[in-house]
Design a protein around this motif. Structure first.
Motif, short mmCIF file in Angstrom:
data_model
loop_
_atom_site.label_atom_id
_atom_site.label_comp_id
_atom_site.label_asym_id
_atom_site.label_seq_id
_atom_site.Cartn_x
_atom_site.Cartn_y
_atom_site.Cartn_z
N LEU A 175 0.92 -1.22 -0.04
CA LEU A 175 0.16 0.03 0.02
C LEU A 175 0.93 1.17 0.10
O LEU A 175 0.46 2.35 -0.08
N LEU A 176 2.26 0.98 -0.01
CA LEU A 176 3.10 1.98 -0.02
C LEU A 176 4.12 1.99 -1.33
O LEU A 176 5.22 1.78 -1.00
N PRO A 177 3.74 2.04 -2.32
CA PRO A 177 4.67 1.62 -3.73
C PRO A 177 5.63 2.50 -3.58
O PRO A 177 5.47 3.72 -3.23
N PRO A 178 6.82 2.34 -4.05
CA PRO A 178 7.98 3.26 -4.40
C PRO A 178 7.50 4.38 -5.25
O PRO A 178 6.89 4.12 -6.15
N ALA A 179 8.10 5.56 -5.00
CA ALA A 179 8.08 6.54 -6.17
C ALA A 179 8.48 6.20 -7.58
O ALA A 179 7.83 6.62 -8.63
N ASN A 180 9.46 5.43 -7.59
CA ASN A 180 9.85 4.87 -9.00
C ASN A 180 9.94 3.47 -8.86
O ASN A 180 10.88 3.06 -8.49
N PRO A 181 8.92 2.92 -9.60
CA PRO A 181 9.12 1.37 -9.44
C PRO A 181 10.34 0.54 -10.08
O PRO A 181 10.78 -0.31 -9.63
#
Length: 277
Positions: A175-181
């Motif tokens: 639910l907290l994905p990285p800003a740049n996958p």
């Protein structure tokens, strides 16, 4: 034994010994009728006792039957946990085959864990089968093997399990994905706008010592010196410590396996982390 039962037994004994009074057949009918009355009396007494026990059991909240059908309310009652308590995260080093009390945080959809000095993730969607309530779901975590840990909660028809796998790096809270996958972060960093009362995965940077934390878009400072009790003194032995952080009012609390809760307050003007190598 009642008087009727006693007379019935004596009468049957007299019949067997040939000492029955005159009117044999009528005497037998009379005895049988008395026997039936005695049995009816006993059955009535038993029913009365059952009614008394049932009423008493209802008043005391007793249950003689097994668990009822699984309902959303019953699932929610299992999932609920006191929000004012520190997280149960087990020891810093876990033993294989030993179950430890453990809390999965709700903010990661119950799919992220910090246990045995590592980060863990699961593909099991516990959130779809558990009625979430509060900031966590309590159960137990067992190290099944070096790289597999099993979370269990509830019992019987309410029992739920999920296998977690050891991972490294950061950005594992779904639910907290990285800003740049394409470039996932090395550390777990909680959001800039944290919801009060919820636990978020967080890697506390301590290579300069356990003093400052960046959380909720600002700097925080410990309310006292925790170096002696934690062993985190800026000597370089620890670079970062993985755990969970939560803000409540003007306080933030960091919990990690094997450590007592570490409390922070907002940093004042001029309070900044030192420059260190």
């Amino acid at each position: 034994m009642t008087d009727d039962e006693d007379r019935l037994r004596r009468g049957l004994r007299d019949l067997a010994q040939g000492d029955a009074p005159a009117g044999g057949a009528m005497g037998v009918e009379t005895l049988l009728a008395k026997g039936r009355r005695a049995r009816a009396h006993r059955r009535g007494a038993a029913v009365a006792c059952a009614v008394v026990l049932t009423v008493a059991g209802a008043g005391l909240g007793l249950r003689a039957t097994g668990p009822g059908p699984r309902t959303p309310d019953s699932r929610a009652s299992v999932a609920a946990a006191p929000a004012d308590q520190p997280l149960e995260l087990g020891p810093a080093v876990a033993r294989i085959g030993v179950g430890y009390p453990y809390d999965l945080v709700r903010s990661c959809g119950l799919r992220f864990a910090v246990f045995d000095g590592s980060k863990w993730v699961t593909d099991t969607d516990l959130a779809s089968t558990i009625a979430l309530r509060g900031d966590r779901v309590s159960g137990s975590m067992t190290l099944v093997s070096k790289d597999v840990a099993r979370f269990e909660m509830g019992s019987g028809s309410l029992k739920e399990t999920a296998d977690f796998h050891r991972v490294s790096g950061g950005g594992h809270c779904p639910l907290l994905p990285p800003a740049n996958p394409a470039k996932p972060p090395v550390l777990e960093q909680s959001p800039a706008n944290a919801v009060e009362g919820f636990w978020y995965p967080h890697d506390l940077i301590v290579h300069c010592g356990l003093r400052f934390a960046q959380f909720d878009g600002r700097w925080w400072v410990t309310v006292r010196d925790y170096a002696k009790e934690t062993g985190i003194d800026g000597s370089g032995r620890y670079v970062f410590v993985t755990g969970f952080i939560r803000k409540t009012g003007d306080r933030a609390q960091f919990d990690s396996p094997g450590l007592k809760p570490i409390e922070f307050r907002p940093a004042k003007d001029g309070e900044e982390p030192p420059v260190c190598s």
